[in-house]
Design a protein around this motif. Structure first.
Motif, PDB file in Angstrom:
ATOM      1  N   GLU A 107       0.842  -1.201   0.000  1.00  0.00           N
ATOM      2  CA  GLU A 107       0.000   0.000   0.000  1.00  0.00           C
ATOM      3  C   GLU A 107       0.884   1.261   0.000  1.00  0.00           C
ATOM      4  N   ASN A 140      -2.314   0.550  14.064  1.00  0.00           N
ATOM      5  CA  ASN A 140      -2.843  -0.555  13.258  1.00  0.00           C
ATOM      6  C   ASN A 140      -2.343  -0.560  11.814  1.00  0.00           C
ATOM      7  N   PHE A 141      -2.045   0.622  11.295  1.00  0.00           N
ATOM      8  CA  PHE A 141      -1.378   0.728   9.993  1.00  0.00           C
ATOM      9  C   PHE A 141      -0.148   1.604  10.202  1.00  0.00           C
ATOM     10  N   ARG A 188      -8.639  -2.991  12.203  1.00  0.00           N
ATOM     11  CA  ARG A 188      -8.623  -1.979  11.143  1.00  0.00           C
ATOM     12  C   ARG A 188      -9.726  -0.986  11.446  1.00  0.00           C
ATOM     13  N   CYS A 189      -9.566   0.264  11.015  1.00  0.00           N
ATOM     14  CA  CYS A 189     -10.708   1.165  11.207  1.00  0.00           C
ATOM     15  C   CYS A 189     -11.811   0.769  10.239  1.00  0.00           C
ATOM     16  N   THR A 190     -11.476  -0.030   9.211  1.00  0.00           N
ATOM     17  CA  THR A 190     -12.490  -0.511   8.274  1.00  0.00           C
ATOM     18  C   THR A 190     -13.018  -1.909   8.627  1.00  0.00           C
ATOM     19  N   GLY A 235      -9.975  -3.191   3.294  1.00  0.00           N
ATOM     20  CA  GLY A 235      -9.119  -3.495   2.141  1.00  0.00           C
ATOM     21  C   GLY A 235      -9.319  -2.560   0.968  1.00  0.00           C
ATOM     22  N   ALA A 236      -9.498  -1.265   1.252  1.00  0.00           N
ATOM     23  CA  ALA A 236      -9.693  -0.296   0.170  1.00  0.00           C
ATOM     24  C   ALA A 236      -8.405  -0.106  -0.631  1.00  0.00           C
ATOM     25  N   PHE A 262     -10.089   8.107   0.844  1.00  0.00           N
ATOM     26  CA  PHE A 262     -10.340   7.244   1.996  1.00  0.00           C
ATOM     27  C   PHE A 262     -10.704   8.095   3.204  1.00  0.00           C
TER      28      PHE A 262
HETATM   29  C1  UN1 Z   1      -7.018   1.955   8.782  1.00  0.00           C
HETATM   30  O1  UN1 Z   1      -7.467   0.980   9.346  1.00  0.00           O
HETATM   31  O2  UN1 Z   1      -6.765   3.023   9.409  1.00  0.00           O
HETATM   32  O3  UN1 Z   1      -9.049  -0.180   3.710  1.00  0.00           O
HETATM   33  C2  UN1 Z   1      -6.649   1.986   7.344  1.00  0.00           C
HETATM   34  C3  UN1 Z   1      -8.276  -0.793   4.456  1.00  0.00           C
HETATM   35  C4  UN1 Z   1      -6.813  -0.442   4.393  1.00  0.00           C
HETATM   36  C5  UN1 Z   1      -6.527   0.777   5.204  1.00  0.00           C
HETATM   37  C6  UN1 Z   1      -7.101   0.786   6.579  1.00  0.00           C
HETATM   38  N1  UN1 Z   1      -6.460  -0.200   3.015  1.00  0.00           N
HETATM   39  O4  UN1 Z   1      -8.647  -1.667   5.212  1.00  0.00           O
END
Ligand code: UN1
Length: 503
Positions: free
Chosen positions: A114, A160-161, A294-296, A453-454, A460
């Motif tokens: 990434e 986390n990242f 993940r925040c996602t 997983g974007a 974002f």
């Molecule tokens: C995050 O958790 O702050 O979309 C970023 C995603 C990753 C990025 C997450 N590409 O899950």
């Protein structure tokens, strides 16, 4: 323990990193670094104090005067060199990320990919950064807008990242002509140090020392200085909603600009016509990937009543096969949580779930092994429970049943966070409804893929308590620059706008 030869490749095999307190590491107190893999102390890092902060900022603001005048495509060339260096160290850096914060190696390397992707993107962007031209209402006048570098950007990142989110900001800000000061999470200083060493190896010989700096230190000692510093026109911060409220408030008070990427409470809505195989794979990656940190991460799953029990059955069967353990072992699917506090948050959440009469269908326990391991957990829940409205950074998935899509969308949108969302269906009307103005209220809304997983090409970020910021692709670069509108008169007269006659 897996072999640690990646440390020597990255030049940080001397684990007492105090030894590096040269011109770029701090001279403050030691910070203990503990691996979540087995809970042992792996390093001590010298943190920055307020004097170090001042030196770093002085250096940044000095080099900014030169960097901003370097043509953007030339800045892009520097970023291309960084991309190549990240490529070269992808495996080692990926392993370090796994070792320091616990995500499995495939995801650690994915994170470095990434970083590479956003750097490549930024190289292309360095030949764009377009402004518009407008038609002036006055004869022989020209109007256009330009985008100028903003200055020093503070980048605050979460554990986390520990690499990618810095790269989203730093690679774009670099081609925009900004300089940046990075305050990483105190849970992941080693990854930041390894990355900064790569940056130094590339940038110092080119004369660009100080364009990207690292500031390892506590929020109290140096984070606050950064956030309150008027020399820092933009603060980009990733983390919890609480942290964002503090940072956003402080930056707003000095009328600075902030870019906030905060908590999510992401959900998947599953319609009766969707493919169960795809759902299982998406839910597994979304809910237990990165151990739900993940925040996602997928935190809520809305299942149509007609398919709910069969999907739940399949989910329980899949969860029982998940291999939990050392993230550096190639057959592990779920590594540890980041630290003991994260385990405690998980335990507290499970307690509340029980009190609120949620039904634990799978998991719910801390694992009896060294390190910070918990069982991925499935909970039958309802939106009346308070805990489902909170983001617990752990692999806990709440399951809900619904009959009608409108009802599901309403429940989906009823939380405070608004980061990522998705629907699984082959029905066009359901897709369009989910993506319409009255559909998902999130910054990211997907169809037939999960919430996490974007790709870097899109913007974002999310709405509501997620903070409203956008990082990475699309036109997110604009937040790292200042817009200037220029009106040029090449006539021999001085006509006023709006037809005003004056004097
Ligand atoms: C995050 O958790 O702050 O979309 C970023 C995603 C990753 C990025 C997450 N590409 O899950």
């Amino acid at each position: 323990m897996t072999k640690l030869d990646f440390l020597s490749e990255l030049g940080i095999e001397d684990m007492n990193l105090g030894g590096y307190s040269d011109n770029w590491l701090g001279s403050g107190d030691d910070l203990d670094c503990i691996t979540p893999v087995d809970g042992t102390l792996i390093a001590k890092v010298k943190q920055c104090n307020s004097d170090d902060y001042e030196n770093i900022l002085q250096k940044s603001t000095d080099i900014f005067k030169k960097w901003r005048m370097e043509p953007a495509p030339k800045r892009g060339e520097v970023v291309r060199n960084l991309a190549n260096a990240f490529r070269e160290h992808k495996t080692a850096l990926g392993k370090l990320i796994s070792w320091e914060m616990g995500k499995i190696q495939a995801e650690g390397e994915g994170e470095v990919q990434e970083m590479i992707d956003i750097a490549d993107y930024a190289v292309g962007l360095s030949r764009q950064l377009y402004g518009k031209t407008m038609h002036s209402e006055r004869p022989n006048h020209r109007m256009y807008e330009q985008w100028h570098p903003l200055g020093a950007v503070g980048i605050v990142t979460a554990f986390n990242f520990p690499g990618a989110v810095w790269a989203w900001n730093a690679m774009i800000a670099a081609v925009c002509g900004d300089v940046m000061v990075w305050k990483p999470s105190s849970k992941t200083p080693l990854t930041a140090i390894a990355i900064q060493k790569i940056v130094n190896d590339v940038m110092t010989p080119l004369g660009w020392d100080g364009v990207m700096s690292l500031l390892v230190g506590s929020s109290r000692d140096v984070g606050e200085l950064l956030v309150n510093d008027r020399r820092m026109p933009l603060i980009s911060a990733t983390g919890s909603c609480n942290m964002g409220r503090k940072i956003g408030g402080a930056v707003a008070k000095r009328l600075g600009r902030s870019l906030l990427e905060l908590g999510g409470n992401n959900a998947i809505i599953v319609m009766p016509d969707s493919d169960p195989e795809l759902i299982l794979r998406a839910v597994l990656f979304g809910a237990v990937g990165t151990s739900g940190q993940r925040c996602t991460s997928t935190r809520r799953l809305f299942l149509h009543k007609s398919i709910s029990s069969s999907i739940i059955e399949k989910l329980i069967a899949s969860y029982s096969q998940i291999k939990i353990g050392d993230p550096l072992n190639s057959d592990t699917l779920v590594g540890p949580l980041v630290d003991g506090k994260a385990v405690q948050d998980y335990v507290d959440a499970i307690e509340i779930i029980k009190k609120e009469k949620g039904k634990i269908l799978y998991g719910g326990n801390v694992m009896q092994m060294d390190g910070f391991y918990v069982e991925p957990t499935l909970v039958k829940a309802n939106m009346g429970m308070n805990i489902v409205r909170e983001e617990t950074f752990a692999p806990i998935l709440y399951l809900f049943e619904f009959e009608d899509l409108n009802e599901a969308i309403e429940a989906h949108n009823s939380v405070d966070q608004g980061l990522s969302s998705s629907i699984f269906t082959k029905d066009m009307q359901s897709v369009e409804k989910f993506l319409s103005h009255s559909g998902s209220d999130c910054g990211i809304a997907n169809v037939n893929i999960g919430t996490s997983g974007a790709e870097i090409g899109g913007a974002f970020g999310g709405e509501k308590d997620t903070g409203g910021g956008r990082e990475a692709g699309s036109d997110s670069w604009k937040v790292y620059m200042r817009r200037q509108t220029n009106t040029l008169n090449w006539s021999d007269d001085l006509p006023l706008a709006q037809g005003i006659e004056f004097g």
